[in-house]
Design a protein around this motif. Sequence first.
Motif, mmCIF file in Angstrom:
data_model
loop_
_atom_site.group_PDB
_atom_site.id
_atom_site.type_symbol
_atom_site.label_atom_id
_atom_site.label_comp_id
_atom_site.label_asym_id
_atom_site.label_seq_id
_atom_site.Cartn_x
_atom_site.Cartn_y
_atom_site.Cartn_z
ATOM 1 N N UNK A 52 1.906 47.063 -14.587
ATOM 2 C CA UNK A 52 1.986 46.378 -13.300
ATOM 3 C C UNK A 52 0.722 45.566 -13.026
ATOM 4 N N UNK A 53 -0.439 46.139 -13.339
ATOM 5 C CA UNK A 53 -1.697 45.421 -13.113
ATOM 6 C C UNK A 53 -1.854 44.259 -14.084
ATOM 7 N N UNK A 54 -1.369 44.441 -15.320
ATOM 8 C CA UNK A 54 -1.452 43.348 -16.294
ATOM 9 C C UNK A 54 -0.624 42.150 -15.835
ATOM 10 N N UNK A 55 0.510 42.400 -15.211
ATOM 11 C CA UNK A 55 1.311 41.298 -14.688
ATOM 12 C C UNK A 55 0.562 40.576 -13.575
ATOM 13 N N UNK A 56 -0.123 41.343 -12.729
ATOM 14 C CA UNK A 56 -0.938 40.712 -11.686
ATOM 15 C C UNK A 56 -1.996 39.817 -12.302
ATOM 16 N N UNK A 57 -2.642 40.305 -13.348
ATOM 17 C CA UNK A 57 -3.678 39.515 -14.018
ATOM 18 C C UNK A 57 -3.082 38.254 -14.625
ATOM 19 N N UNK A 58 -1.895 38.369 -15.230
ATOM 20 C CA UNK A 58 -1.266 37.204 -15.864
ATOM 21 C C UNK A 58 -0.867 36.154 -14.839
ATOM 22 N N UNK A 59 -0.391 36.592 -13.674
ATOM 23 C CA UNK A 59 0.070 35.654 -12.658
ATOM 24 C C UNK A 59 -1.077 35.017 -11.886
ATOM 25 N N UNK A 60 -2.137 35.780 -11.652
ATOM 26 C CA UNK A 60 -3.209 35.319 -10.764
ATOM 27 C C UNK A 60 -4.474 34.884 -11.488
ATOM 28 N N UNK A 61 -4.628 35.336 -12.737
ATOM 29 C CA UNK A 61 -5.885 35.080 -13.423
ATOM 30 C C UNK A 61 -6.988 36.036 -13.023
ATOM 31 N N UNK A 62 -6.660 37.038 -12.186
ATOM 32 C CA UNK A 62 -7.654 38.007 -11.739
ATOM 33 C C UNK A 62 -7.890 39.056 -12.823
ATOM 34 N N UNK A 63 -8.981 39.767 -12.672
ATOM 35 C CA UNK A 63 -9.340 40.840 -13.596
ATOM 36 C C UNK A 63 -8.775 42.153 -13.058
#
Length: 424
Positions: free
Chosen positions: A153-164
């Motif tokens: 779930x967090x990896x998807x957030x990183x992929x969509x937002x560019x966040x770490x």
Amino acid sequence: MQPGIHSSDLDADGRTVFMRYRDPNGPWKQYAADPRLMVPRAPDETGGEYWRVLPEGMIEDYNGVTISDPAAHEPLDFGANFPGDLGTAPPSKTAGPYPTSEPEVAAYVAAIARRPNIVAHVTCHTFGGLVLTPPVNIGEQMPASDRHAYETLAAKAAALTGYHAMSYLDLRSEGRESYIPSAFGWLYNRRGIYSFITELWNPLKAAGISLENTTESAWLFGFHSIDDEAKLLRWSDKELGGQGFVPWHAFQHPQLGPVEIGGFDLIRYWYNIPFDRLEKEVAPHTDWLIYLGLATARLSVRSFSAEQVGANLWRVRLVVENTGWLPTNGSQEAVDQQVVGGVTAQLTLPAGARLVNGESRQSLGQLEGRSGQRSTATWWGYSAGTPDRAFADWIVSAPAGTSLSAKATHDRAGSARAELVLGR
């Protein structure tokens, strides 16, 4: 007001920044390549022009010699006021006198506790360009299935937002051994809710500053090169029209005498996203929130059927399945903490029909989703069988043409209904 330096807008320009003034024993000096920046004196450095730096403001109970930092007006962190297992942790000045002592937190906790359907929780803060997850403290345990779900779930957030995406514990660069109360401690550790903290906006990234081999937290504690600050300053000059930094300008301080007011404007470039970048910065998080919702469990009726086994006697079967990615319980922690029930199947009979065998309401336990299916290259990367499926059977006495209805429900996976007519 307590003794010490208190921030205020002395020059009435609508911004509260810093003050600097010359002091032969000051710990700071001007950066040779750009005098707007201040750099620490070297350990063996003497004989130069040195400065002290303070928040822009007035000094309460000033004795003409010493300046102290006042205690915070309200040393309280709402995130630390949530209930949780504090164990042997020492009292925290920011946690409040007791968990949920603050009415805002008490109302928030009560609202979540009344809603057993909550599977995931995201709170948005600024700043850092981060998506944070548990654990927060050393020694906090997490079931393997939950850890893998968090990673996905967090990896998807990183992929969509560019966040770490990282754990709160990994972010901590200072005092990692100390215990920090947090909302995670209740939301995940006690309620089994997949909880995230989104730290919107990272001016370091915008300015092209690399955080390789370090963290945003370490940077903020001052463990970075002056080159990074020079990049921030150039970025402000070019991209913000200079609004991220107030040029130093002379001011006659009523207590300190001649000072200069200026420095980085934390409000305009750290805590808040520049308005012209706001929509672009926030929009990808909407896509991630939708993704989180779509990843949760969803009950569905696979079939609802009746087989005649005698005169006006029918075996009725309801087959339900979880069509979502997460299991119906959401997290394993929710099961371990005993805060989530299983799937239930309920058969409803009309007048003239009678239940011969089986309870009208049956418990079907938890149904797996697809989150455990990771790889077929090994024996350990997948689950065989149909752990996402369950059924309930009843024996019903009723004439052909009778209509029956059934419903499957789960607090975290929703509900599904089905109807049939006997003999059709």
